[in-house]
Design an enzyme around this catalytic site. Structure first.
Site, PDB file in Angstrom:
ATOM      1  N   CYS A 176       0.843  -1.190   0.000  1.00 55.23           N
ATOM      2  CA  CYS A 176       0.000   0.000   0.000  1.00 55.23           C
ATOM      3  C   CYS A 176       0.878   1.239   0.000  1.00 55.23           C
ATOM      4  O   CYS A 176       2.056   1.174   0.349  1.00 55.23           O
ATOM      5  CB  CYS A 176      -0.888   0.011   1.236  1.00 55.23           C
ATOM      6  SG  CYS A 176      -1.911  -1.442   1.336  1.00 55.23           S
TER       7      CYS A 176
ATOM      8  N   TYR B 218      -5.408 -13.398  -3.441  1.00 51.01           N
ATOM      9  CA  TYR B 218      -4.861 -12.837  -2.193  1.00 51.01           C
ATOM     10  C   TYR B 218      -5.617 -13.398  -0.987  1.00 51.01           C
ATOM     11  O   TYR B 218      -6.816 -13.165  -0.831  1.00 51.01           O
ATOM     12  CB  TYR B 218      -4.972 -11.320  -2.283  1.00 51.01           C
ATOM     13  CG  TYR B 218      -4.474 -10.497  -1.125  1.00 51.01           C
ATOM     14  CD1 TYR B 218      -3.512 -10.961  -0.231  1.00 51.01           C
ATOM     15  CD2 TYR B 218      -4.945  -9.204  -0.938  1.00 51.01           C
ATOM     16  CE1 TYR B 218      -3.056 -10.163   0.813  1.00 51.01           C
ATOM     17  CE2 TYR B 218      -4.496  -8.389   0.097  1.00 51.01           C
ATOM     18  CZ  TYR B 218      -3.557  -8.885   0.969  1.00 51.01           C
ATOM     19  OH  TYR B 218      -3.105  -8.093   1.999  1.00 51.01           O
TER      20      TYR B 218
ATOM     21  N   HIS C  10      -2.899 -11.352   5.391  1.00 50.30           N
ATOM     22  CA  HIS C  10      -3.006 -10.164   6.246  1.00 50.30           C
ATOM     23  C   HIS C  10      -4.313 -10.063   7.014  1.00 50.30           C
ATOM     24  O   HIS C  10      -4.663  -8.981   7.483  1.00 50.30           O
ATOM     25  CB  HIS C  10      -2.784  -8.888   5.410  1.00 50.30           C
ATOM     26  CG  HIS C  10      -1.382  -8.792   4.890  1.00 50.30           C
ATOM     27  ND1 HIS C  10      -1.083  -8.707   3.552  1.00 50.30           N
ATOM     28  CD2 HIS C  10      -0.199  -8.810   5.528  1.00 50.30           C
ATOM     29  CE1 HIS C  10       0.234  -8.658   3.386  1.00 50.30           C
ATOM     30  NE2 HIS C  10       0.786  -8.731   4.581  1.00 50.30           N
TER      31      HIS C  10
ATOM     32  N   ASP D 274       3.341  -8.850   9.943  1.00 49.73           N
ATOM     33  CA  ASP D 274       4.129  -8.988   8.713  1.00 49.73           C
ATOM     34  C   ASP D 274       5.153  -7.854   8.614  1.00 49.73           C
ATOM     35  O   ASP D 274       6.333  -8.091   8.383  1.00 49.73           O
ATOM     36  CB  ASP D 274       3.163  -8.973   7.517  1.00 49.73           C
ATOM     37  CG  ASP D 274       3.875  -9.146   6.185  1.00 49.73           C
ATOM     38  OD1 ASP D 274       4.959  -9.737   6.165  1.00 49.73           O
ATOM     39  OD2 ASP D 274       3.327  -8.689   5.164  1.00 49.73           O
TER      40      ASP D 274
END
Ligand code: ADP
Ligand code: SF4
Length: 687
Positions: A24, A163, A166, A259
């Protein structure tokens, strides 16, 4: 050499092992040109794969106000194609991370009802719920993902993600026993919970697999023990079940704060123990991350068979040219990420990200700043830089690269300003990299001279004979209590022992040397300093109270994903946290706190008060020089400017940027009435 071997990923080949994983950036669909140029520079810097951030596939997964990628329909293709084209210009592969965020969708723009495996409250901070998907919804989701993959292919992408990482995405939520409480063939056993992920990988392969590689990003450990996927349990089993299905595995731990842990709470390579099993289960290439900046560590993880490609988000932000520098053997030129997560704060605050180490980040398109090149000086003039903190060092370095004759004068024996002081605080050792990289570059520049232990007065500056002077004299902490939540000086503050962070940093004060009685740290700054001083005092065995007008300790560190860890650490260390309290007055060892809501007064005992509220610029030299303007011409001086904390105290990233901007703009004509950067202005088409 091993790092520069090509890697085959399904139908495509990466030219080396450097892989910029999706990250991001706060630019997203609103700043497509800014974004495309930021990604292009990374491809130019040698990253063989350059990925997007998460890209919403449909209006049912609208993450506004967060600024991510968007591929709802064909209208969104050109913005993403611009990025793919930019990456291809350097023979790199463009990857796209398609996402559907289920309970992490706000849908505040689309107003659609969020979708999830089971009825569940959404997690975006709004009072809203997601509804359980029925079979038609599942068919719709698969089709939306497939359509998005086709559009991604049309936009030119080479690698298309499914995906499941997360803690953010619908495919991970289907895998999870927590969120998936279904009783049909998509819930229950792990085989059932994997079904949607398997089908979506197959759909994507079928749609675009002829030309595009299919990557799966999977959280192999949610760090929740048996309540979640673990690398020894279901995380392991998911990889085993799907081992050969994708063309690439991009694996990490969940959630995002785990992460992308900061240097304060995690080392380089912290994820290795969790992801190393993956390569044993698949022949497909594996990429992982670990804030790797050391080429030796990178070679080791390849040789040890932990991963095939070196994934990086932050190291590629701090130094987009990291691969090229390694290839050319210029290890000392690598601008290493310091693990501060200021970049992450851009995403959290929904603004284009910035980087502490790399002041050109985000400025590639709008100001035309390149991380490795800078325009030569229009004239060979001399510049005196006063102060060697992040602002002064960056200015001296960039001015030197432009060819100016630079002299850097620093009062203290050691260079580095606040970097040298703050890197001694617990957890902040990596901040010294901001100083060390700049000093390393400066030593290569014969036109930059360093003068430590040289306090400059106005007389010294005028006698120096430089054409330009730039003051980077820094700041000091206030002792009045003035801060974001206190506008009027607090009565009686100095009626007892009173300290600021400067006493610890400059005065070498230790918690043990503080007067007897409870140490009260009043934190109205909300970044790391108050929490770190509380940590130090508690570790020294002192009775420590952290008082703050806001709800949490070090509240701004929510934006760097550290707050929860800081609060937990302080609680574990026995620090008493008094939220929502401000100071009313002090009388010796009695400190009167007030509740910010009721104004009710609560006296507490206070042996020593440490104020962490706000800073003032160190501007005496600037004011004196301004007052002697009539002497400048005789002294050969044509400009005096102030940068960094001396102009207005802020974060280190702002000081570095300020120094860089000064260096870029010196000698250029700046229109003070104009917007000095390009903007993405929406063109209104009247139909
Ligand atoms: P910034 O974050 O803006 O770079 P810092 O506080 O890190 O600011 O650094 C300011 C530096 O300037 C400190 O190292 C300080 O010693 C130095 N300094 C301040 N005043 C003078 C002066 N008059 N002469 C030389 N050095 C100075
Ligand atoms: Fe690394 Fe900090 Fe830059 Fe992010 S902002 S890339 S953590 S140096």
């Amino acid at each position: 050499d091993i790092l520069f071997e090509p890697v085959r990923i399904g139908p495509v080949t990466a030219r080396n092992r450097f892989y910029q994983v999706p990250h991001c950036n706060g630019m997203g669909h609103q700043n497509p040109r800014m974004l495309a140029e930021m990604r292009r520079v990374k491809a130019e810097g040698g990253w063989a794969v350059v990925a997007t951030e998460q890209v919403e596939i449909h209006p049912t997964t609208d993450v506004s106000p967060y600024m991510e990628g968007r591929l709802w329909d064909d209208a969104d293709i050109p913005a993403l194609a611009a990025m793919a084209d930019a990456v291809h210009a350097h023979n790199s592969l463009a990857a796209i991370e398609l996402c559907h965020n289920s309970i992490y969708s706000s849908n505040l723009t689309s107003r659609e009802v969020p979708l999830a495996p089971s009825h569940w409250p959404t997690k975006m901070g709004y009072p809203a719920s997601a509804r359980a998907m029925d079979k038609q919804d599942i068919r719709d989701l698969r089709r939306w993902h497939r359509n998005a993959a086709l559009r991604a292919k049309k936009a030119g992408f080479d690698i298309v993600y499914v995906y499941a990482g997360h803690d953010l995405t619908i495919f991970q939520h289907f895998l999870s026993r927590r969120f998936n409480q279904r009783t049909d063939e998509y819930g229950g056993s792990l085989e059932n919970r994997v079904r949607l992920l398997r089908e979506t990988i197959e759909d994507t392969k079928d749609a675009v697999g002829d030309r595009c590689a299919i990557a799966v990003r999977l959280a192999v450990d949610e760090m929740l023990g048996d309540d979640g996927l673990t690398h020894e349990g279901e995380g392991h089993d998911v990889v085993a079940m799907l081992a050969e299905l994708p063309d690439l595995w991009d694996v990490n731990i969940s959630d995002w704060p785990n992460d992308s842990v900061t240097a304060r709470f995690g080392e380089e390579g912290a994820q290795e123990p969790y992801i190393r099993f993956v390569k044993k289960l698949t022949t497909k290439p594996v990429v992982g991350v670990g804030r790797y900046t050391s080429p030796d560590a990178m070679v080791r993880v390849i040789r040890q068979g932990i991963m095939d490609m070196i994934g990086a988000a932050r190291p590629s932000i701090a130094d987009p040219f990291l691969p090229v520098k390694i290839e050319q053997g210029r290890m000392e030129d690598i601008r290493e990420c310091i693990g501060c997560n200021i970049c992450v704060s851009g995403d959290y605050l929904k603004v284009p990200m910035r980087c502490t180490q790399n002041p050109t980040l985000g400025e590639e398109w709008r100001r035309g700043w390149h991380p490795e090149t800078i325009a030569p000086a229009p004239a060979r003039e001399s510049v005196l830089v006063v102060g060697s903190g992040p602002a002064g060092l960056e200015a001296a370095c960039a001015l030197g690269q432009r060819g100016y004759d630079v002299s850097l004068a620093e009062e203290r024996q050691q260079l580095g300003g606040r970097l040298t002081l703050e890197c001694q605080l617990p957890g902040l050792a990596s901040y010294a990299r901001v100083r060390d990289w700049r000093l390393g570059q400066i030593t290569k520049l014969p036109n930059v001279s360093l003068y430590p232990a040289s306090r400059m007065t106005a007389d010294d500056v005028l006698a120096f004979g430089a054409n330009h002077v730039v003051l980077a004299t820094g700041s000091y902490w206030r002792r009045s209590g003035i801060g974001p939540n206190i506008d009027i000086p607090v009565r009686g503050l100095d009626s007892g022992p009173l300290f600021t962070p400067d006493d610890f940093l400059l005065g070498q004060l230790t918690p043990a040397a503080l007067p007897a009685g409870p140490i009260v740290i009043f934190d109205d700054d909300h970044y790391y300093m108050g929490g770190i001083l509380a940590e130090m005092c508690a570790r020294a065995g002192r009775d420590t109270v952290l008082v703050t007008p806001v709800g949490e300790a070090s509240q701004w560190t929510v934006n760097t994903m550290e707050q929860a860890r800081i609060q937990a650490q302080l609680i574990e260390l026995g620090v008493t946290i008094r939220p929502h309290r401000t100071m009313q007055s002090r009388a010796a060892n009695r400190l009167d706190l007030t509740c910010v809501y009721t104004a009710r007064v609560e006296p507490i005992e206070c042996g020593a008060l440490v104020l962490v509220t706000s800073r003032l610029p160190e501007e005496a030299l600037a004011l004196e020089l301004a007052g002697r303007r009539n002497e400048w011409a005789d002294a050969g001086l044509s400009s005096v400017n102030t940068i960094g904390d001396a102009l207005a105290p802020g974060i280190i990233a702002a000081a570095v940027w300020s120094g860089h901007r000064y260096a870029r703009e010196l000698g250029e004509t700046i229109d003070r009435d104009a917007v000095n950067f390009k903007r993405e202005v929406v063109k209104v088409v009247v139909e």
